[in-house]
Design a protein around this motif. Structure first.
Motif, PDB file in Angstrom:
ATOM      1  N   SER A   6      16.451  27.418 -12.878  1.00  0.00           N
ATOM      2  CA  SER A   6      17.593  26.523 -13.066  1.00  0.00           C
ATOM      3  C   SER A   6      18.845  27.332 -13.384  1.00  0.00           C
ATOM      4  O   SER A   6      18.786  28.364 -14.055  1.00  0.00           O
ATOM      5  N   VAL A  11      21.218  22.690 -12.729  1.00  0.00           N
ATOM      6  CA  VAL A  11      20.818  22.388 -11.359  1.00  0.00           C
ATOM      7  C   VAL A  11      19.534  23.174 -11.092  1.00  0.00           C
ATOM      8  O   VAL A  11      19.448  24.368 -11.392  1.00  0.00           O
ATOM      9  N   ILE A  94      18.275  24.590  -2.962  1.00  0.00           N
ATOM     10  CA  ILE A  94      18.671  23.454  -3.792  1.00  0.00           C
ATOM     11  C   ILE A  94      18.777  22.251  -2.861  1.00  0.00           C
ATOM     12  O   ILE A  94      19.612  22.230  -1.953  1.00  0.00           O
ATOM     13  N   GLU A  96      19.405  18.268  -1.760  1.00  0.00           N
ATOM     14  CA  GLU A  96      20.228  17.095  -2.048  1.00  0.00           C
ATOM     15  C   GLU A  96      19.897  16.020  -1.028  1.00  0.00           C
ATOM     16  O   GLU A  96      19.153  16.258  -0.084  1.00  0.00           O
ATOM     17  N   LYS A 133      27.760  25.017  -9.530  1.00  0.00           N
ATOM     18  CA  LYS A 133      29.104  24.574  -9.153  1.00  0.00           C
ATOM     19  C   LYS A 133      29.980  25.762  -8.733  1.00  0.00           C
ATOM     20  O   LYS A 133      30.786  25.654  -7.816  1.00  0.00           O
ATOM     21  N   GLU A 136      28.316  27.413  -5.260  1.00  0.00           N
ATOM     22  CA  GLU A 136      28.067  26.509  -4.131  1.00  0.00           C
ATOM     23  C   GLU A 136      28.806  26.968  -2.879  1.00  0.00           C
ATOM     24  O   GLU A 136      28.280  26.902  -1.769  1.00  0.00           O
TER      25      GLU A 136
END
Length: 145
Positions: A6, A11, A94, A96, A133, A136
Motif C-alpha cells: 500500500s 491506495v 492498481i 479501478e 496521487k 499516478e
C-alpha cells in the motif's frame, strides 16, 4: 510471488513481480575514483526521462550509496562509497472501475539489507514512501475492454 503493498495514501496495489539484479560497480565517490561521472549520470538521465513524462510506467528512486568497505564486509584500504549493489524492480498494479494502472518501482538495496529483511517488507517500505496521487502521472493506464 504475488502480494499486496500500500502507498502512503492507503491506495492498495498488487505486486505482480519483483526482480533483483546484482549491480556492483566499484567505488563511485572517493579517492582513486572517476566512476561517478560514468554511472550516476546515466541513472539521473533515466530519472529525468521519467520526470519529463517521456518514459511511462516507471518510477526511479534516488540511488543510494554505501561505504565500499560495507560491500566487502571488511576494511580493504579503500575509502569511499559505491552504489548499493542490487537493483530492485517491483511491478505494481492498481485496479479501478475503468481499468488498471501499472508502474515499476526501481531502487537500490544492499546485499546485507536483502539478507536481513524479507522482500515483501522492502517493497512495502518503498511503496509506503509514495502517495499514489503523486505518482499516478508516471503510471501506464489500461482500460478494461
Amino acid at each position: 510471488m504475488r502480494f499486496i503493498a500500500s502507498f502512503a495514501d492507503h491506495v492498495i496495489a498488487s505486486v505482480e513481480s519483483v526482480s533483483i539484479s546484482f549491480t556492483y560497480v566499484r567505488l563511485l565517490e572517493g579517492k582513486l575514483s572517476s566512476a561517478t561521472e560514468c554511472y550516476l549520470p546515466a541513472i539521473e538521465e533515466r530519472r529525468d526521462l521519467i520526470e519529463a513524462g517521456r518514459l511511462k510506467g516507471f518510477y526511479c528512486f534516488e540511488p543510494e550509496l554505501m561505504e565500499e568497505r560495507e560491500f566487502w564486509g571488511q576494511d580493504i584500504g579503500i575509502e569511499g562509497k559505491c552504489l548499493k549493489d542490487n537493483a530492485i524492480k517491483a511491478k505494481l498494479i492498481i485496479s479501478e472501475k475503468a481499468g488498471q494502472y501499472s508502474i515499476v518501482l526501481e531502487w537500490y538495496q544492499s546485499s546485507k539489507e536483502l539478507a536481513e529483511t524479507p522482500l515483501t517488507e522492502l517493497v512495502q517500505k518503498v511503496a509506503g514512501k509514495l502517495r499514489f496521487k503523486d505518482i499516478e502521472k508516471y503510471c501506464k493506464f489500461n482500460y478494461w475492454e
